[in-house]
Scaffold this motif. Structure first.
Motif, mmCIF file in Angstrom:
data_model
loop_
_atom_site.group_PDB
_atom_site.id
_atom_site.type_symbol
_atom_site.label_atom_id
_atom_site.label_comp_id
_atom_site.label_asym_id
_atom_site.label_seq_id
_atom_site.Cartn_x
_atom_site.Cartn_y
_atom_site.Cartn_z
ATOM 1 N N ASP A 1 -2.469 -6.377 -5.304
ATOM 2 C CA ASP A 1 -3.352 -6.368 -4.146
ATOM 3 C C ASP A 1 -2.674 -7.178 -3.042
ATOM 4 O O ASP A 1 -2.452 -8.380 -3.200
ATOM 5 N N ALA A 2 -2.377 -6.528 -1.935
ATOM 6 C CA ALA A 2 -1.663 -7.208 -0.840
ATOM 7 C C ALA A 2 -2.499 -8.326 -0.232
ATOM 8 O O ALA A 2 -1.979 -9.157 0.517
ATOM 9 N N ARG B 1 2.087 1.364 5.969
ATOM 10 C CA ARG B 1 1.802 2.615 6.678
ATOM 11 C C ARG B 1 0.479 3.191 6.189
ATOM 12 O O ARG B 1 0.225 3.246 4.983
ATOM 13 N N GLY C 1 0.856 -1.191 0.000
ATOM 14 C CA GLY C 1 0.000 0.000 0.000
ATOM 15 C C GLY C 1 0.887 1.234 0.000
ATOM 16 O O GLY C 1 0.718 2.149 0.796
ATOM 17 N N ASP D 1 0.876 -1.285 -4.794
ATOM 18 C CA ASP D 1 -0.361 -0.526 -4.556
ATOM 19 C C ASP D 1 -1.409 -0.921 -5.589
ATOM 20 O O ASP D 1 -1.086 -1.534 -6.620
HETATM 21 C C1 LIG Z 1 -3.503 6.163 2.879
HETATM 22 S S1 LIG Z 1 -2.623 5.438 1.554
HETATM 23 C C2 LIG Z 1 -1.052 5.185 2.322
HETATM 24 C C3 LIG Z 1 0.082 5.280 1.336
HETATM 25 C C4 LIG Z 1 1.468 5.096 1.928
HETATM 26 N N1 LIG Z 1 1.608 3.856 2.640
HETATM 27 C C5 LIG Z 1 1.849 6.260 2.778
HETATM 28 O O1 LIG Z 1 1.955 6.110 3.999
HETATM 29 O O2 LIG Z 1 2.058 7.353 2.225
HETATM 30 C C6 LIG Z 1 -3.198 3.760 1.394
HETATM 31 C C7 LIG Z 1 -2.772 3.147 0.087
HETATM 32 O O3 LIG Z 1 -3.046 1.755 0.131
HETATM 33 C C8 LIG Z 1 -3.464 1.351 -1.159
HETATM 34 N N2 LIG Z 1 -4.220 0.093 -1.008
HETATM 35 C C9 LIG Z 1 -5.477 -0.048 -0.545
HETATM 36 N N3 LIG Z 1 -5.826 -1.343 -0.517
HETATM 37 C C10 LIG Z 1 -4.751 -2.037 -0.980
HETATM 38 C C11 LIG Z 1 -4.496 -3.412 -1.201
HETATM 39 N N4 LIG Z 1 -5.423 -4.338 -0.924
HETATM 40 N N5 LIG Z 1 -3.295 -3.775 -1.711
HETATM 41 C C12 LIG Z 1 -2.368 -2.845 -2.007
HETATM 42 N N6 LIG Z 1 -2.554 -1.519 -1.808
HETATM 43 C C13 LIG Z 1 -3.728 -1.126 -1.300
HETATM 44 C C14 LIG Z 1 -4.280 2.521 -1.666
HETATM 45 O O4 LIG Z 1 -4.392 2.510 -3.065
HETATM 46 C C15 LIG Z 1 -3.488 3.710 -1.121
HETATM 47 O O5 LIG Z 1 -2.568 4.176 -2.063
#
Ligand SMILES: C[S@@+](CC[C@H](N)C(=O)[O-])C[C@H]1O[C@@H](n2cnc3c(N)ncnc32)[C@H](O)[C@@H]1O
Length: 335
Positions: A159-160, A176, A117, A140
């Motif tokens: 997708d994690a 995070r 993410g 992401d």
């Molecule tokens: C609030 S942002 C945080 C971004 C980064 N970790 C930071 O701290 O700046 C959450 C991110 O998680 C991604 N995300 C949401 N569900 C996800 C998933 N199942 N697998 C991978 N990424 C995901 C979203 O697209 C988004 O970019």
């Protein structure tokens, strides 16, 4: 930290397209469901044809904001320039909070690092710069990471919550601000545990929702109403508020040496006294972050699951924003 090791197979990625300037888009044949796990790396520019040809770059538009299209609807916050700008502010906040550290795990030797993410990829990018010998992967649902990146950094659309098929083991797996990301954080933590190297570390940083106010000074404010409504809609949308369960989840999968550290982000510079300058500094940046973040957090959830119109949401957000300027509201976010 994980003890022991296990083997996982990962098929090689197949290069589907290579742009003229070194931009590459890879489609990973690990899965049979189409476009899963696209990675892209660009030494110069990511070509227009690659961007427009692939559905992951065609974002979903709703209420004047854009959202990810890969696994459409899974993540409720926008991915547009406004949201990316806000997340840069939040990145600064994290650095202020951790006194410029990118992670707290007691490990200095990093060969392989994974950031799930990753969002705009700032954390992964900076880690790659600080540790030029480490290989850093950020994943992401949205392809919103920078085009010019260190050569030891790579981004993948993945997708994690899908099965993890990385061939390498990671010394550090980082997540995070994924409080609204996962339907099953347990699945993600289980996958991470299996993907850790011996003596590897898993670090999750997040914020607890709803916000807190120990002295009830926010009673009757629009900010309190906004918190209640958003919490309702999160639950109604089938999501869970799981951050305070992370430590237990870590234990449950068999991780050892689990440490939980608590920090607070005041929503404005309300903490008083000469010893609270650091908290006031965090408060000023938290206010900046949330004045933009309130709309991002609520537009999709309150319109889809709260029965509110876009205009009603924007009005509520507008009213709640005013409460950030009254330092009598002793509200904070627990980190
Ligand atoms: C609030 S942002 C945080 C971004 C980064 N970790 C930071 O701290 O700046 C959450 C991110 O998680 C991604 N995300 C949401 N569900 C996800 C998933 N199942 N697998 C991978 N990424 C995901 C979203 O697209 C988004 O970019």
């Amino acid at each position: 930290m994980v003890n022991g090791d296990s083997v996982q197979a990962r098929m090689d990625q197949q290069t589907l397209d290579a742009g003229p300037g070194g931009a590459e888009l890879h489609l990973d044949p690990r899965r049979d469901s189409g476009i899963s796990a696209i990675s892209y790396r660009s030494n110069s520019t990511l070509t227009e044809s690659v961007q427009s040809d692939n559905p992951v770059f065609r974002f979903v538009e709703e209420n004047g904001r854009t959202y990810h299209s890969y696994k459409e609807g899974r993540y409720p916050l926008p991915n547009d320039a406004r949201e990316q700008g806000r997340s840069t502010v939040e990145h600064h906040l994290w650095r202020l909070t951790l006194r410029d550290k990118l992670y707290l795990a007691p490990i200095n030797r990093l060969n392989h690092v994974l950031d799930i993410g990753t969002g705009t990829g700032l954390w992964a990018f900076e880690l790659a710069v600080r540790f030029p010998n480490a290989r850093v992967i950020g994943t992401d649902l949205s392809p919103i990471q920078p085009q010019y990146i260190p050569t030891n950094c790579q981004f993948e659309i993945d997708d994690a919550e899908d099965e993890w098929l990385y061939r390498q083991k990671f010394d550090l797996i980082h997540s995070r601000a994924n409080v609204f990301s996962f339907q099953s954080p347990e699945t993600v933590i289980t996958s991470a545990y299996s993907a850790l190297a011996s003596n590897g570390w898993l670090e999750f940083k997040d914020f607890v929702f709803p916000f807190r106010c120990d002295d009830n000074s926010w009673n009757g404010t629009a900010l309190q109403t906004w918190n209640r409504l958003l919490e309702d809609c999160i639950v109604r949308s089938g999501r869970r508020l799981y951050v305070e369960e992370y430590a237990q989840m870590f234990h449950n999968v068999g991780l050892v040496n689990v440490t939980e550290r608590l920090f607070i982000w005041p929503i404005s510079p309300w903490p008083q006294g000469p010893r609270n300058e650091h908290l006031r500094e965090l408060g000023r940046w938290t206010r900046k972050n949330l004045l933009e973040g309130l709309e991002s957090l609520s537009l999709m959830l309150l319109t889809k699951f709260g029965g509110m119109s876009k205009e009603e949401v924007l009005q509520l957000v507008q009213n709640a924003k005013a409460d950030f300027w009254d330092t009598k509201n002793h509200v904070y976010v627990q980190m």
